[in-house]
Design a protein around this motif. Structure first.
Motif, PDB file in Angstrom:
ATOM      1  N   TYR A  34     -23.742 -31.346  28.550  1.00  0.00           N
ATOM      2  CA  TYR A  34     -24.256 -30.407  29.553  1.00  0.00           C
ATOM      3  C   TYR A  34     -23.096 -30.002  30.458  1.00  0.00           C
ATOM      4  O   TYR A  34     -22.373 -30.854  30.988  1.00  0.00           O
ATOM      5  CB  TYR A  34     -25.367 -31.088  30.371  1.00  0.00           C
ATOM      6  N   LEU A  35     -22.900 -28.708  30.633  1.00  0.00           N
ATOM      7  CA  LEU A  35     -21.850 -28.179  31.506  1.00  0.00           C
ATOM      8  C   LEU A  35     -22.503 -27.346  32.598  1.00  0.00           C
ATOM      9  O   LEU A  35     -23.408 -26.544  32.326  1.00  0.00           O
ATOM     10  CB  LEU A  35     -20.885 -27.297  30.713  1.00  0.00           C
ATOM     11  N   ASN A  36     -22.045 -27.516  33.824  1.00  0.00           N
ATOM     12  CA  ASN A  36     -22.556 -26.686  34.913  1.00  0.00           C
ATOM     13  C   ASN A  36     -21.425 -26.340  35.870  1.00  0.00           C
ATOM     14  O   ASN A  36     -20.431 -27.042  35.963  1.00  0.00           O
ATOM     15  CB  ASN A  36     -23.710 -27.371  35.636  1.00  0.00           C
ATOM     16  N   GLY A  37     -21.588 -25.229  36.541  1.00  0.00           N
ATOM     17  CA  GLY A  37     -20.570 -24.807  37.484  1.00  0.00           C
ATOM     18  C   GLY A  37     -21.128 -23.812  38.475  1.00  0.00           C
ATOM     19  O   GLY A  37     -22.196 -23.237  38.277  1.00  0.00           O
ATOM     20  N   GLY A  38     -20.395 -23.620  39.529  1.00  0.00           N
ATOM     21  CA  GLY A  38     -20.792 -22.661  40.545  1.00  0.00           C
ATOM     22  C   GLY A  38     -19.570 -22.187  41.309  1.00  0.00           C
ATOM     23  O   GLY A  38     -18.561 -22.890  41.411  1.00  0.00           O
ATOM     24  N   LEU A  39     -19.675 -20.969  41.826  1.00  0.00           N
ATOM     25  CA  LEU A  39     -18.580 -20.385  42.581  1.00  0.00           C
ATOM     26  C   LEU A  39     -19.167 -19.507  43.676  1.00  0.00           C
ATOM     27  O   LEU A  39     -20.075 -18.717  43.427  1.00  0.00           O
ATOM     28  CB  LEU A  39     -17.699 -19.545  41.649  1.00  0.00           C
ATOM     29  N   LYS A  40     -18.678 -19.664  44.889  1.00  0.00           N
ATOM     30  CA  LYS A  40     -19.105 -18.832  46.010  1.00  0.00           C
ATOM     31  C   LYS A  40     -17.880 -18.087  46.507  1.00  0.00           C
ATOM     32  O   LYS A  40     -16.891 -18.704  46.899  1.00  0.00           O
ATOM     33  CB  LYS A  40     -19.701 -19.677  47.125  1.00  0.00           C
ATOM     34  N   THR A  41     -17.939 -16.761  46.457  1.00  0.00           N
ATOM     35  CA  THR A  41     -16.798 -15.942  46.868  1.00  0.00           C
ATOM     36  C   THR A  41     -17.200 -15.014  48.003  1.00  0.00           C
ATOM     37  O   THR A  41     -18.365 -14.692  48.184  1.00  0.00           O
ATOM     38  CB  THR A  41     -16.274 -15.095  45.695  1.00  0.00           C
ATOM     39  N   THR A  42     -16.207 -14.556  48.732  1.00  0.00           N
ATOM     40  CA  THR A  42     -16.397 -13.568  49.788  1.00  0.00           C
ATOM     41  C   THR A  42     -15.746 -12.275  49.319  1.00  0.00           C
ATOM     42  O   THR A  42     -14.519 -12.209  49.187  1.00  0.00           O
ATOM     43  CB  THR A  42     -15.733 -14.037  51.096  1.00  0.00           C
ATOM     44  N   PRO A  43     -16.536 -11.249  49.038  1.00  0.00           N
ATOM     45  CA  PRO A  43     -15.974 -10.005  48.523  1.00  0.00           C
ATOM     46  C   PRO A  43     -15.028  -9.289  49.489  1.00  0.00           C
ATOM     47  O   PRO A  43     -14.119  -8.604  49.051  1.00  0.00           O
ATOM     48  CB  PRO A  43     -17.204  -9.133  48.261  1.00  0.00           C
ATOM     49  N   LYS A  44     -15.221  -9.464  50.788  1.00  0.00           N
ATOM     50  CA  LYS A  44     -14.405  -8.742  51.766  1.00  0.00           C
ATOM     51  C   LYS A  44     -12.918  -8.989  51.563  1.00  0.00           C
ATOM     52  O   LYS A  44     -12.115  -8.073  51.553  1.00  0.00           O
ATOM     53  CB  LYS A  44     -14.822  -9.117  53.181  1.00  0.00           C
ATOM     54  N   ASN A  45     -12.533 -10.249  51.392  1.00  0.00           N
ATOM     55  CA  ASN A  45     -11.116 -10.549  51.192  1.00  0.00           C
ATOM     56  C   ASN A  45     -10.855 -11.211  49.837  1.00  0.00           C
ATOM     57  O   ASN A  45      -9.790 -11.764  49.607  1.00  0.00           O
ATOM     58  CB  ASN A  45     -10.567 -11.410  52.328  1.00  0.00           C
ATOM     59  N   ALA A  46     -11.832 -11.150  48.950  1.00  0.00           N
ATOM     60  CA  ALA A  46     -11.720 -11.677  47.583  1.00  0.00           C
ATOM     61  C   ALA A  46     -11.251 -13.129  47.562  1.00  0.00           C
ATOM     62  O   ALA A  46     -10.406 -13.511  46.772  1.00  0.00           O
ATOM     63  CB  ALA A  46     -10.803 -10.796  46.746  1.00  0.00           C
ATOM     64  N   SER A  47     -11.829 -13.955  48.448  1.00  0.00           N
ATOM     65  CA  SER A  47     -11.433 -15.356  48.494  1.00  0.00           C
ATOM     66  C   SER A  47     -12.567 -16.253  48.007  1.00  0.00           C
ATOM     67  O   SER A  47     -13.739 -15.898  48.087  1.00  0.00           O
ATOM     68  CB  SER A  47     -11.026 -15.758  49.908  1.00  0.00           C
TER      69      SER A  47
END
Length: 177
Positions: A34-47
């Motif tokens: 089982y593989l899981n992942g997540g990513l939270k980004t801020t589009p304003k400064n692409a961080s």
């Protein structure tokens, strides 16, 4: 959906702006992996604000291990953590577990947990020792006893502190062709 954007900017014309963008991934390539992942980004400064990735390996019903990594950008100090979790069923009545959370930024152990689970036919009793750090003599610790009714296995109120966000039923075995 049609986006009408201002030139060279990541915002809508005469509209609001994108808030954080969350990406989540769950893969079951095999019944034992089982593989899981997540990513939270801020589009304003692409961080990247936070991200995690984990892999669970369960070769049989007696053994399971989970390895995960988490990054979190914070104002004071970024958080880079590695977690390791092992569960082993010794026999039909006894199960043992070990959990470690390591701070990769400082190279220190943040938390350790050891547990013993006894199957009592219709329910289980779990005794756990949780140490906040690596020094048994100096660091804070918690000992708890939990009773779990086996008739409702999908109703979870967990004490685990890894990065899995499993919803009830998400650990079910998936049949393969």
């Amino acid at each position: 959906y049609i986006f009408r954007m201002k030139k060279d900017e990541f915002e809508f014309e005469d509209e609001g702006k994108f808030e954080d963008v969350d990406l989540k991934l769950e893969l079951y390539p095999y019944t034992w992996l089982y593989l899981n992942g997540g990513l939270k980004t801020t589009p304003k400064n692409a961080s990247v604000k936070a991200g995690n990735i984990g892999v669970r390996y369960t070769p049989n019903s007696d053994f399971s291990t989970h390895l995960s990594y988490r990054y979190e950008k914070r104002a004071v100090e970024p958080r880079n953590q590695l977690t390791f979790d092992v569960d082993y069923r010794y026999n039909e009545k006894w199960r043992f577990g070990w959990y470690e959370r390591i701070d990769m930024q400082n190279g220190t152990i943040d938390e350790q947990q050891f547990k013993v689970v006894r199957d009592l036919h219709c329910w289980e009793v779990e005794v756990a020792y949780d140490l906040e750090g690596a020094d048994i003599r100096k660091d804070d610790f918690t000992v708890w006893v939990a009773f779990k009714i086996k008739a409702f296995p999908d109703m979870q109120i967990g004490l685990s502190r890894d990065f899995r966000n499993n919803t009830p039923g998400s650990n079910a075995v998936i049949a393969s062709d």
